[in-house]
Design a protein around this motif. Structure first.
Motif, PDB file in Angstrom:
ATOM      1  N   PHE A 340       0.868  -1.174   0.000  1.00 51.97           N
ATOM      2  CA  PHE A 340       0.000   0.000   0.000  1.00 51.97           C
ATOM      3  C   PHE A 340       0.908   1.227   0.000  1.00 51.97           C
ATOM      4  CE2 PHE A 340      -2.453  -3.379   1.822  1.00 51.97           C
ATOM      5  CZ  PHE A 340      -3.751  -3.176   1.378  1.00 51.97           C
ATOM      6  N   SER A 342       0.921   5.636   0.026  1.00 55.34           N
ATOM      7  CA  SER A 342       0.130   6.858   0.189  1.00 55.34           C
ATOM      8  C   SER A 342       1.052   8.066   0.125  1.00 55.34           C
ATOM      9  CB  SER A 342      -0.633   6.840   1.522  1.00 55.34           C
ATOM     10  OG  SER A 342       0.267   6.689   2.603  1.00 55.34           O
ATOM     11  N   GLN A 348      -1.920   5.141   6.322  1.00 52.95           N
ATOM     12  CA  GLN A 348      -2.964   4.116   6.277  1.00 52.95           C
ATOM     13  C   GLN A 348      -2.578   2.921   7.133  1.00 52.95           C
ATOM     14  OE1 GLN A 348      -2.873   0.824   4.731  1.00 52.95           O
ATOM     15  NE2 GLN A 348      -0.617   1.075   4.537  1.00 52.95           N
ATOM     16  N   VAL A 366      -7.607   5.349   6.432  1.00 53.56           N
ATOM     17  CA  VAL A 366      -6.732   6.413   5.941  1.00 53.56           C
ATOM     18  C   VAL A 366      -6.765   7.588   6.914  1.00 53.56           C
ATOM     19  CG1 VAL A 366      -6.149   7.875   3.978  1.00 53.56           C
ATOM     20  CG2 VAL A 366      -7.333   5.697   3.599  1.00 53.56           C
ATOM     21  N   LEU A 380      -3.895   7.275  -2.425  1.00 56.12           N
ATOM     22  CA  LEU A 380      -3.631   5.969  -1.847  1.00 56.12           C
ATOM     23  C   LEU A 380      -3.645   4.964  -2.993  1.00 56.12           C
ATOM     24  CD1 LEU A 380      -3.523   3.845   0.523  1.00 56.12           C
ATOM     25  CD2 LEU A 380      -6.029   3.858   0.436  1.00 56.12           C
TER      26      LEU A 380
END
Length: 685
Positions: A340, A342, A348, A366, A380
């Protein structure tokens, strides 16, 4: 029976090229379904000059090669330096590098250069719309090269601080439109003349992932000890403006801002540089990143519950309550989740695990932590092996100085030479107990604008006059101060004149030294610097810059003043004949009597050769002087004088000829004839 048909010899290179091309196509095709790593580097070379004001493409390439990049994007490359960079890349790496170049604006002979040790399968160039700011043409450009399945872009946006912000905003929008025409894994690198806190770059931050911020968040960013990744106190403008952006399908394996300083050298500082230690090969910190594409699957798509999340206004340093986003797998096959990512102001947490089963779902929470006041945008990205990877959520929020309780300025006092800017940083204390950088969220002023003025939004002081001023950073009722002292300008560079001169042996050459100071003033500093010669036996140099040619050869004449040195070459050539005198010039003698004549070599070494009929001499440099001829051999000059006697005729009692001979391949012989009959004269022919 087995028959083998061998192709003709001329066919072999063709076949090799076809096989090589096929292998390349297979490699590029494989990049669509495998993780392919690429190490990139971005560096504004500033026309090849280091912070010691010395031009050296060799030095810059040495630093670049040490990082072992696959691709380098270089900004502010002088067109005349391209061949030098490519030659040094070949010499220092042992391989031939491919390149693509494009001028910033037509006819400027300066632009963006992409170099790579890998094959370039295609390339493109793009000119931004013509833009003028305060009467200055700020039109810039971008260049693209497709390398190993990546589309690598190099660009340079408008300069001039906040004045150029409008031009940069136009260029960012135009860049995004151009990027949208490419269907590939995109890497966008260059000198953006702005950073993550500047509003004109926010559209780019919303659609692309900025590599350094991502590396910092994921713990893979490294820098040097006195310039840590988050503070960056010794990076240009206290925040890197040389950036790398990628599309969400690319993850960051590692990011590095290496130490480029030679700390053994005394501090040398140019305008715009906040690092006051050592000498660097360029005025910009370069940035490297190890990138990796994410494997693409074929089984399922993943779905997000929303593609936009907006946060309410929040004070700097505060973290919002988490807002949930659901990720689901409506397909019939499990999907592996790799990472992931961001943007800088957003974070997150999730409960998704390493894979998402068919029909399954998970939650991504988030959060928003504004790093500056005003609008903050980001995204994101979920990186996985689904067909529609990556999945993107656009993020937005606004930061404010709500809860601010104090402001302090660092450094609290500073001294800078006239002509060199100084960057100040503002730190804000907040009611939640945190301390945040608020440099671009406060207003900067100087108590004496005749001494120094401020760019009111970024804390950069520009000195105009020697003296002292109070620096103030203010927001509302809170303020912080510091003292700035502007000292005399420092010497930045020296020029020697004449340059590359040549003198004859026995002569002198007066050199002059001109100093260029940090305020761009120039002064004659001939008597204030140290002079020396690398080969004083050929030509020594005294304290006034006067060189004397003692022997044939070359020497390096060097000027030293503190950390600044410069050299030029002085060549000493063989002495040259300037005149040959015969004395007496006018003479009368009775018929049948003798007259003594003397020939003097007025060359640059002041050697003499006297000659006379019926006389022998061995003085000075004369050799083997006889009754009817005299040889004057001056060692390594290999030159010879002949004084010859010829019988008289028709009333002429005699004449003497003096022949000046050069070795083969030199100037033709110079003949000097001396006649006497009542009246004597001399001529050269």
């Amino acid at each position: 029976m087995l028959s083998i048909l061998c192709p003709p010899e001329s066919f072999v290179p063709f076949l090799q090229r076809k096989i090589a091309g096929l292998l390349l196509l297979l490699f590029l095709a494989a990049t669509l379904h495998a993780q392919v790593q690429l190490k990139v580097l971005v560096f504004n070379v500033q026309h090849g000059y280091g912070t010691d004001n010395v031009h050296s493409t060799t030095r810059q390439v040495q630093y670049l090669i040490a990082q072992k990049p696959d691709v380098v994007v270089m900004n502010e490359v002088s067109k005349g330096d391209i061949s030098g960079y490519l030659q040094q890349l070949k010499v220092q790496s042992g391989v031939v590098w491919n390149s693509v170049y494009f001028d910033d604006m037509p006819g400027k002979n300066e632009g963006n250069l992409i170099v790579t040790r890998l094959p370039i399968t295609s390339s493109a160039t793009h000119q931004y719309p013509t833009t003028y700011v305060a009467g200055i043409n700020m039109t810039m450009s971008a260049v693209e090269a497709t390398i190993a399945g990546y589309c690598v872009f190099g660009t340079h946006l408008a300069w001039k601080g906040t004045v150029g912000a409008q031009a940069r905003a136009t260029q960012v929008n135009d860049l995004l439109l151009w990027l949208s025409t490419f269907s590939c894994n995109k890497v966008v690198m260059g000198d953006f003349n702005a950073g993550d806190l500047d509003p004109e770059l926010q559209p780019l931050y919303q659609q692309y992932s900025e590599v350094w911020s991502q590396a910092v968040r994921t713990g893979v960013a490294t820098s040097y000890s006195d310039n840590p990744p988050i503070i960056e106190a010794r990076t240009r403008d206290t925040r890197h403006i040389d950036l790398i952006f990628t599309t969400p399908g690319i993850s960051v394996v590692a990011g590095n801002m290496p130490d480029q300083r030679v700390l053994t050298k005394l501090p040398v500082q140019l305008v715009g540089t906040t690092d006051d230690l050592g000498v660097r090969p360029g005025d910009h910190n370069f940035l490297t990143a190890q990138l990796q594409t994410t494997a693409v699957g074929t089984a399922s798509n993943l779905a997000l519950s929303t593609d936009t999340v907006t946060f309410p206004l929040l004070g700097l340093g505060s973290t919002s309550n988490p807002l949930p986003v659901s990720l689901s797998n409506p397909g019939s096959a499990a999907v592996s989740i790799n990472a992931f990512a961001s943007s800088a102001d957003f974070g997150q947490t999730n409960d998704c695990g390493a894979s998402l089963a068919p029909g399954g779902s998970c939650t991504i929470n988030v959060t928003f932590t504004p790093r500056a006041s005003g609008f903050r945008g980001g995204m994101l990205a979920v990186l996985d092996d689904a067909i529609n990877s990556p999945q993107i959520v656009n993020l937005a929020g606004s930061g404010s100085l709500v809860g601010l309780t104090s402001i302090s300025v660092i450094p609290s006092s500073a001294a800078v030479p006239l002509g060199i800017t100084k960057q100040f940083i503002a730190l804000g204390g907040f009611s939640n107990g945190t301390t945040q950088e608020v440099t671009r969220s406060v207003t900067w002023t100087s108590s004496s604008t005749s001494v120094a003025k401020f760019n009111s939004s970024i804390g950069l002081a520009t000195p105009f006059l020697q003296g002292t001023t109070t620096v103030t950073a203010k927001s509302g009722v809170f303020s912080g101060t510091a003292i700035l002292t502007v000292t005399p300008p420092i010497l930045r560079s020296i020029t020697i004149s004449p340059s590359g001169s040549s003198i004859a042996k026995g002569l002198t050459q007066q050199f002059a030294a001109t100093g260029v100071y940090s305020d761009n003033s120039k002064r004659n500093i001939t008597s204030l610097v140290g002079w020396n010669s690398s080969k004083p036996l050929i030509a020594p140099v005294d304290s006034t810059g006067l060189a004397t040619g003692l022997a044939i050869g070359s020497t390096s004449v060097t000027v030293v003043s503190g950390p600044v040195t410069v050299s030029t070459t002085l060549s000493v050539k063989a002495a040259a004949l300037v005149a040959l005198n015969i004395t007496p010039m006018n003479s009368a003698t009775a018929l049948g009597t003798k007259q003594q004549f003397k020939a003097t070599d007025r060359d640059l070494e002041r050697h003499k050769c006297s000659c006379g009929h019926g006389k022998q001499s061995g003085t000075g440099d004369e050799r083997g002087c006889g009754d009817h001829q005299r040889h004057c051999d001056f060692g390594n000059r290999h030159r010879l004088y002949h004084i010859e006697h010829h019988s008289g005729s028709i009333g002429f009692p005699g004449d003497y000829s003096c022949h000046f001979q050069h070795p083969v391949g030199h100037d033709p012989a110079v003949h000097c004839y001396g006649y006497f009959y009542r009246r004597q004269h001399a001529r050269f022919d």
